[in-house]
Design a protein around this motif. Structure first.
Motif, PDB file in Angstrom:
ATOM      1  N   GLU A 306       0.828  -1.212   0.000  1.00 35.86           N
ATOM      2  CA  GLU A 306       0.000   0.000   0.000  1.00 35.86           C
ATOM      3  C   GLU A 306       0.861   1.259   0.000  1.00 35.86           C
ATOM      4  O   GLU A 306       0.525   2.254  -0.659  1.00 35.86           O
ATOM      5  CB  GLU A 306      -0.936  -0.018   1.206  1.00 35.86           C
ATOM      6  N   LEU A 307       1.990   1.226   0.722  1.00 36.80           N
ATOM      7  CA  LEU A 307       2.891   2.367   0.700  1.00 36.80           C
ATOM      8  C   LEU A 307       3.550   2.530  -0.666  1.00 36.80           C
ATOM      9  O   LEU A 307       3.796   3.657  -1.120  1.00 36.80           O
ATOM     10  CB  LEU A 307       3.958   2.214   1.789  1.00 36.80           C
ATOM     11  N   MET A 308       3.851   1.424  -1.313  1.00 37.30           N
ATOM     12  CA  MET A 308       4.384   1.499  -2.670  1.00 37.30           C
ATOM     13  C   MET A 308       3.394   2.201  -3.595  1.00 37.30           C
ATOM     14  O   MET A 308       3.772   3.098  -4.367  1.00 37.30           O
ATOM     15  CB  MET A 308       4.678   0.096  -3.212  1.00 37.30           C
ATOM     16  N   GLU A 309       2.123   1.806  -3.508  1.00 35.63           N
ATOM     17  CA  GLU A 309       1.108   2.436  -4.342  1.00 35.63           C
ATOM     18  C   GLU A 309       0.997   3.933  -4.056  1.00 35.63           C
ATOM     19  O   GLU A 309       0.742   4.733  -4.960  1.00 35.63           O
ATOM     20  CB  GLU A 309      -0.247   1.768  -4.113  1.00 35.63           C
ATOM     21  N   ARG A 310       1.213   4.302  -2.805  1.00 34.48           N
ATOM     22  CA  ARG A 310       1.014   5.679  -2.393  1.00 34.48           C
ATOM     23  C   ARG A 310       2.239   6.554  -2.647  1.00 34.48           C
ATOM     24  O   ARG A 310       2.104   7.737  -2.978  1.00 34.48           O
ATOM     25  CB  ARG A 310       0.669   5.709  -0.903  1.00 34.48           C
ATOM     26  N   ILE A 311       3.436   5.988  -2.542  1.00 30.93           N
ATOM     27  CA  ILE A 311       4.652   6.793  -2.532  1.00 30.93           C
ATOM     28  C   ILE A 311       5.489   6.645  -3.795  1.00 30.93           C
ATOM     29  O   ILE A 311       5.976   7.643  -4.345  1.00 30.93           O
ATOM     30  CB  ILE A 311       5.515   6.431  -1.301  1.00 30.93           C
ATOM     31  N   LEU A 312       5.701   5.418  -4.239  1.00 31.54           N
ATOM     32  CA  LEU A 312       6.758   5.128  -5.209  1.00 31.54           C
ATOM     33  C   LEU A 312       6.590   5.864  -6.537  1.00 31.54           C
ATOM     34  O   LEU A 312       5.508   5.864  -7.132  1.00 31.54           O
ATOM     35  CB  LEU A 312       6.822   3.617  -5.479  1.00 31.54           C
ATOM     36  N   LYS A 313       7.697   6.445  -7.001  1.00 26.26           N
ATOM     37  CA  LYS A 313       7.778   7.036  -8.322  1.00 26.26           C
ATOM     38  C   LYS A 313       9.048   6.512  -9.008  1.00 26.26           C
ATOM     39  O   LYS A 313      10.107   6.392  -8.377  1.00 26.26           O
ATOM     40  CB  LYS A 313       7.821   8.564  -8.255  1.00 26.26           C
ATOM     41  N   VAL A 314       8.908   6.222 -10.282  1.00 29.36           N
ATOM     42  CA  VAL A 314       9.996   5.605 -11.046  1.00 29.36           C
ATOM     43  C   VAL A 314      10.304   6.459 -12.268  1.00 29.36           C
ATOM     44  O   VAL A 314       9.385   6.910 -12.973  1.00 29.36           O
ATOM     45  CB  VAL A 314       9.624   4.174 -11.489  1.00 29.36           C
ATOM     46  N   TYR A 315      11.571   6.661 -12.502  1.00 30.25           N
ATOM     47  CA  TYR A 315      11.989   7.323 -13.743  1.00 30.25           C
ATOM     48  C   TYR A 315      12.549   6.269 -14.688  1.00 30.25           C
ATOM     49  O   TYR A 315      13.411   5.467 -14.312  1.00 30.25           O
ATOM     50  CB  TYR A 315      13.061   8.382 -13.475  1.00 30.25           C
ATOM     51  N   VAL A 316      12.039   6.252 -15.921  1.00 30.36           N
ATOM     52  CA  VAL A 316      12.496   5.308 -16.944  1.00 30.36           C
ATOM     53  C   VAL A 316      13.438   6.052 -17.884  1.00 30.36           C
ATOM     54  O   VAL A 316      13.035   7.023 -18.538  1.00 30.36           O
ATOM     55  CB  VAL A 316      11.315   4.720 -17.733  1.00 30.36           C
ATOM     56  N   TYR A 317      14.677   5.606 -17.957  1.00 33.92           N
ATOM     57  CA  TYR A 317      15.640   6.262 -18.831  1.00 33.92           C
ATOM     58  C   TYR A 317      15.199   6.163 -20.288  1.00 33.92           C
ATOM     59  O   TYR A 317      14.798   5.092 -20.762  1.00 33.92           O
ATOM     60  CB  TYR A 317      17.024   5.634 -18.673  1.00 33.92           C
ATOM     61  N   LYS A 318      15.306   7.277 -20.992  1.00 36.25           N
ATOM     62  CA  LYS A 318      14.977   7.313 -22.418  1.00 36.25           C
ATOM     63  C   LYS A 318      16.193   6.959 -23.266  1.00 36.25           C
ATOM     64  O   LYS A 318      16.058   6.722 -24.471  1.00 36.25           O
ATOM     65  CB  LYS A 318      14.479   8.708 -22.813  1.00 36.25           C
ATOM     66  N   TYR A 392      26.887   1.770 -21.473  1.00 33.77           N
ATOM     67  CA  TYR A 392      25.583   2.387 -21.208  1.00 33.77           C
ATOM     68  C   TYR A 392      25.556   3.036 -19.820  1.00 33.77           C
ATOM     69  O   TYR A 392      25.105   4.173 -19.660  1.00 33.77           O
ATOM     70  CB  TYR A 392      24.493   1.334 -21.323  1.00 33.77           C
ATOM     71  N   THR A 393      26.033   2.317 -18.813  1.00 36.54           N
ATOM     72  CA  THR A 393      26.036   2.877 -17.459  1.00 36.54           C
ATOM     73  C   THR A 393      26.963   4.089 -17.371  1.00 36.54           C
ATOM     74  O   THR A 393      26.664   5.056 -16.657  1.00 36.54           O
ATOM     75  CB  THR A 393      26.459   1.818 -16.428  1.00 36.54           C
ATOM     76  N   GLU A 394      28.067   4.053 -18.082  1.00 42.14           N
ATOM     77  CA  GLU A 394      28.963   5.206 -18.088  1.00 42.14           C
ATOM     78  C   GLU A 394      28.300   6.406 -18.767  1.00 42.14           C
ATOM     79  O   GLU A 394      28.512   7.559 -18.368  1.00 42.14           O
ATOM     80  CB  GLU A 394      30.272   4.847 -18.778  1.00 42.14           C
ATOM     81  N   THR A 395      27.485   6.125 -19.775  1.00 45.70           N
ATOM     82  CA  THR A 395      26.785   7.204 -20.473  1.00 45.70           C
ATOM     83  C   THR A 395      25.779   7.890 -19.561  1.00 45.70           C
ATOM     84  O   THR A 395      25.751   9.127 -19.459  1.00 45.70           O
ATOM     85  CB  THR A 395      26.068   6.660 -21.721  1.00 45.70           C
ATOM     86  N   ILE A 396      24.936   7.090 -18.884  1.00 44.54           N
ATOM     87  CA  ILE A 396      23.931   7.711 -18.023  1.00 44.54           C
ATOM     88  C   ILE A 396      24.577   8.311 -16.774  1.00 44.54           C
ATOM     89  O   ILE A 396      24.049   9.262 -16.198  1.00 44.54           O
ATOM     90  CB  ILE A 396      22.822   6.704 -17.637  1.00 44.54           C
ATOM     91  N   SER A 397      25.717   7.772 -16.371  1.00 39.58           N
ATOM     92  CA  SER A 397      26.428   8.355 -15.225  1.00 39.58           C
ATOM     93  C   SER A 397      26.978   9.730 -15.560  1.00 39.58           C
ATOM     94  O   SER A 397      26.999  10.635 -14.718  1.00 39.58           O
ATOM     95  CB  SER A 397      27.568   7.436 -14.781  1.00 39.58           C
ATOM     96  N   ALA A 398      27.453   9.878 -16.804  1.00 42.04           N
ATOM     97  CA  ALA A 398      28.002  11.161 -17.227  1.00 42.04           C
ATOM     98  C   ALA A 398      26.908  12.178 -17.537  1.00 42.04           C
ATOM     99  O   ALA A 398      27.091  13.378 -17.330  1.00 42.04           O
ATOM    100  CB  ALA A 398      28.893  10.960 -18.457  1.00 42.04           C
ATOM    101  N   LYS A 399      25.775  11.683 -18.009  1.00 41.01           N
ATOM    102  CA  LYS A 399      24.693  12.573 -18.436  1.00 41.01           C
ATOM    103  C   LYS A 399      23.809  13.020 -17.283  1.00 41.01           C
ATOM    104  O   LYS A 399      23.293  14.135 -17.277  1.00 41.01           O
ATOM    105  CB  LYS A 399      23.855  11.864 -19.505  1.00 41.01           C
ATOM    106  N   TYR A 400      23.615  12.130 -16.291  1.00 40.29           N
ATOM    107  CA  TYR A 400      22.737  12.424 -15.161  1.00 40.29           C
ATOM    108  C   TYR A 400      23.523  12.283 -13.857  1.00 40.29           C
ATOM    109  O   TYR A 400      24.478  11.511 -13.781  1.00 40.29           O
ATOM    110  CB  TYR A 400      21.543  11.463 -15.133  1.00 40.29           C
ATOM    111  N   PRO A 401      23.081  12.939 -12.795  1.00 38.09           N
ATOM    112  CA  PRO A 401      23.803  12.854 -11.514  1.00 38.09           C
ATOM    113  C   PRO A 401      23.339  11.707 -10.618  1.00 38.09           C
ATOM    114  O   PRO A 401      23.914  11.506  -9.548  1.00 38.09           O
ATOM    115  CB  PRO A 401      23.475  14.199 -10.859  1.00 38.09           C
ATOM    116  N   TYR A 402      22.341  10.957 -11.034  1.00 35.41           N
ATOM    117  CA  TYR A 402      21.655  10.049 -10.109  1.00 35.41           C
ATOM    118  C   TYR A 402      22.396   8.735  -9.878  1.00 35.41           C
ATOM    119  O   TYR A 402      22.427   8.226  -8.752  1.00 35.41           O
ATOM    120  CB  TYR A 402      20.235   9.784 -10.626  1.00 35.41           C
ATOM    121  N   PHE A 403      22.972   8.153 -10.912  1.00 34.60           N
ATOM    122  CA  PHE A 403      23.656   6.871 -10.753  1.00 34.60           C
ATOM    123  C   PHE A 403      24.843   7.004  -9.811  1.00 34.60           C
ATOM    124  O   PHE A 403      25.031   6.189  -8.896  1.00 34.60           O
ATOM    125  CB  PHE A 403      24.106   6.344 -12.117  1.00 34.60           C
ATOM    126  N   ASN A 404      25.641   8.020 -10.017  1.00 37.72           N
ATOM    127  CA  ASN A 404      26.840   8.196  -9.190  1.00 37.72           C
ATOM    128  C   ASN A 404      26.509   8.544  -7.737  1.00 37.72           C
ATOM    129  O   ASN A 404      27.300   8.270  -6.832  1.00 37.72           O
ATOM    130  CB  ASN A 404      27.728   9.286  -9.792  1.00 37.72           C
TER     131      ASN A 404
END
Length: 641
Positions: A306-318, A392-404
């Motif tokens: 129930e908390l997942m339904e209420r809280i969770l948000k997911v970003y899908v990499y494009k 791929y992981t190096e690309t999203i790490s360089a492009k976005y701050p979230y992975f690192n």
């Protein structure tokens, strides 16, 4: 004499002698090449090196020839993939049915179609869709085309042949030409296969003048005698029992080893607060939606869900291009990763466009398409697959701050191919991995990673087809197994039980055909205990298949972590045996009291809803259970600075 003098004349001139020698060498080369090059294609390879690739539609299959110099590889691209993400402006149809005739198209053109967003590429042949095997898809008669190419890995067709696919339509250097005789990776019955034309007959080039098939006798692959056994062909050196797995899970819950983020965000704080709310909530004694016995702790699960339904948000990499990214397979052996990708990307409740609002980050690649696109068949080298994901992981790490920020701890992937543990090692080591190959000896981390159910979907248009089975009182077969002899364990099972006992229906591969497929299904619907031995890897689709047909699964696979292990109590609806117990299989099953069996079978029927895919996701179904386990494991491993 005059004839003899005429024959000697060419040698009186150095120039004529040189021409004669060159001609002799050329003729010898052609004769030599005609015996060595596949299909006798010597003239084309020598005189027309620029014509180096072709793809043909043949009986619903795509065949590609990727060449590099004089080396060539045959490609058979028959994957079923979801085309709903494409625009519907372009539809390309190839009919390769019994009417005859191969349609030749350039592999570069295929790449162009994918890049330009062509809605569908349908290779339409005479296919038995009602009983399609491993990874094919039904054609949508109303032009809502949800499939592109039929999958090669037929449920039991051991003559499947795949060699190499050109990445995004570009030429690929393949190295040595290797034997195209490969077997299906899916450990199941030949009776479940969709009848297809002989694999060899499909491997034809536009320049091919004869229709003979490639056989091992004329293959260029050199088979090494006495080669070293692969890991999947030998029993594991160590065994982690189900009781030990339970202890590992409890230890992980008490003290997570996850790294602290470099800086805590408000989203981290929301997840951390959710953990306290889950553990300190009220105890549920009777819930109408959930059957408590199949859960470890139904109260914890309910509050967490129930908390997942209420809280969770997911970003899908494009980021990432098709076909490896954003192109789900919806049918067959690898359907789990495809269905999750499709439903996650199309979800409006959990998915956010702004990554700053996300608690979790989804990397939407297909491990099956990764293997299908980049792996050089029979090369035994998967380094390029792992390097591709590393890039791929190096690309999203360089492009976005979230992975690192968390070293990937709030990122997750969903992969069903056997090689996914290897492909995601090191560079995705701290990510949450939902894997079908949940092997504790291959890097699966209990309490962080998620054991993904390996589902066999016969029809993406109707994934619930043939659901259900007979009542417990009408199941008169004690135990049933039928399937291919993949790995080391199944031959042992047949050695002890095939044709040894009337109550133990332990068979090898059943003959192909619709009647045999239905016989297989009816056996599972009429059996008390369905035997689920491991194949090449620890996972097997028979586990979910048994639940689908309401047969109590008997899992025989050392080191296998059962699906949704963190929330489900598998002892309430299955039997888990050690591989060493195979000789005593019947004694173990017959020693189970009838009352216990009835409780197990009831548990199977109750837990079934959690293992089903729906085109429109329902509460507690397989999509939500997978997402919940990812959320749940993140909740219990998060740390704040």
């Amino acid at each position: 004499m005059e004839l003899l003098n005429g024959f000697k004349n060419p040698f009186r001139s150095e120039y004529k002698r040189w021409v004669f020698l060159v001609g002799l060498v050329a003729i010898s080369h052609l004769l030599f090449q005609s015996f060595l090059l596949p299909y006798g294609n010597a003239l084309r390879s020598l005189l027309l090196p620029g014509i180096d690739d072709s793809i043909e539609g043949n009986y619903g299959n795509v065949v590609s020839r990727v060449r590099s110099g004089s080396k060539s590889v045959v490609v058979r691209n028959t994957l079923t993939i979801n085309g709903s993400d494409f625009s519907t402006r372009d539809v390309i149809l190839f009919n390769g049915g019994n009417g005859g005739g191969d349609v030749g198209i350039s592999s570069r053109k295929i790449g162009d179609w994918v890049e330009k967003g062509v809605s569908k590429v349908i290779f339409d042949g005479n296919v038995d869709d009602d009983y399609a095997s491993e990874n094919g898809e039904d054609l949508n008669e109303n032009a809502v085309l949800e499939e592109v190419i039929r999958d090669q890995d037929n449920y039991v067709n051991a003559t499947s042949r795949i060699e190499q696919v050109a990445k995004h339509g570009r030429e690929v250097s393949t190295g040595e030409l290797r034997d195209v005789n490969t077997t299906s990776q899916y450990p199941a019955l030949s009776s479940m296969a969709n009848p297809t034309p002989n694999a060899g007959s499909s491997f034809r080039s536009t320049s091919l003048q004869s229709n003979h098939t490639v056989s091992k006798s004329n293959s260029l692959m050199v088979v090494k005698q006495g080669k070293k056994k692969m890991r999947c062909e030998m029993p594991p050196k160590t065994v982690t029992t189900i009781d030990e797995m339970n202890r590992i899970l409890l230890r992980h819950r008490r003290s997570s080893r996850a790294m602290r983020p470099r800086r805590s965000s408000i989203r981290d704080q929301e997840i951390f607060a959710a953990k306290s709310r889950i553990e300190n909530g009220p105890v549920i004694t009777n819930d109408q939606d959930l059957y408590a016995p199949v859960f470890r702790n139904v109260s914890l699960f309910k509050r967490s869900y129930e908390l997942m339904e209420r809280i969770l948000k997911v970003y899908v990499y494009k980021d990432g291009k098709k076909p490896i990214f954003h192109l789900p397979i919806l049918k067959g052996l690898y359907a789990s990763e495809g269905w999750f990708m499709k439903l996650m990307q199309g979800n409006k409740h959990f998915v956010v466009k702004d990554p700053r609002r996300a608690h979790l980050f989804y990397m939407p690649f297909s491990s099956r398409m990764l293997e299908y696109t980049l792996y050089v068949r029979n090369s035994h080298n998967r380094t390029n697959l792992r390097q591709f994901l590393k890039d791929y992981t190096e690309t999203i790490s360089a492009k976005y701050p979230y992975f690192n920020r968390t070293d990937g701890a709030d990122h997750f992937l969903v992969a069903c191919h056997d090689w996914a543990p290897y492909e995601t090692r090191h560079h995705m080591e701290h990510c949450i991995k939902a894997l079908c190959n949940a092997d504790v000896t291959a890097g699966f981390k209990i309490g962080r990673d998620v054991s993904l159910p390996e589902t066999y979907v016969r029809s993406a248009r109707n994934p619930l087809r043939d659901l259900g089975g007979k009542l417990a009182s009408q199941r008169h077969i004690l135990a049933f197994y039928a399937g291919s002899m993949h790995g080391y364990l199944r031959p042992i099972l047949l050695k002890h039980w095939k044709d040894k006992d009337a109550d133990m229906r332990i068979l090898g591969p059943m003959p192909p055909g619709v009647a045999s497929k239905m016989n297989y299904i009816q056996h599972m619907k009429s059996t008390k205990y369905c035997i689920c031995p491991k194949g090449y890897e620890v996972n097997s689709p028979r586990v979910v298949e048994s639940i689908f047909y309401e047969c109590v699964p008997v899992i025989i696979s050392d080191n296998f972590v059962p699906p949704f292990f963190e929330v489900l109590d598998w002892g309430a609806f299955s039997i888990i045996l050690a591989e060493k117990d195979i000789p005593n299989l019947k004694d173990i099953l017959t020693s189970i009291p009838q009352e216990r069996y009835l409780a197990l079978q009831l548990g199977v029927r109750k837990v079934q809803r959690h293992f089903l895919w729906h085109a429109k996701p329902e509460r507690y179904d397989l999509f939500h259970m997978t997402l919940h386990s990812i959320w749940y494991n993140r909740v219990y491993q998060i740390k704040l600075r």
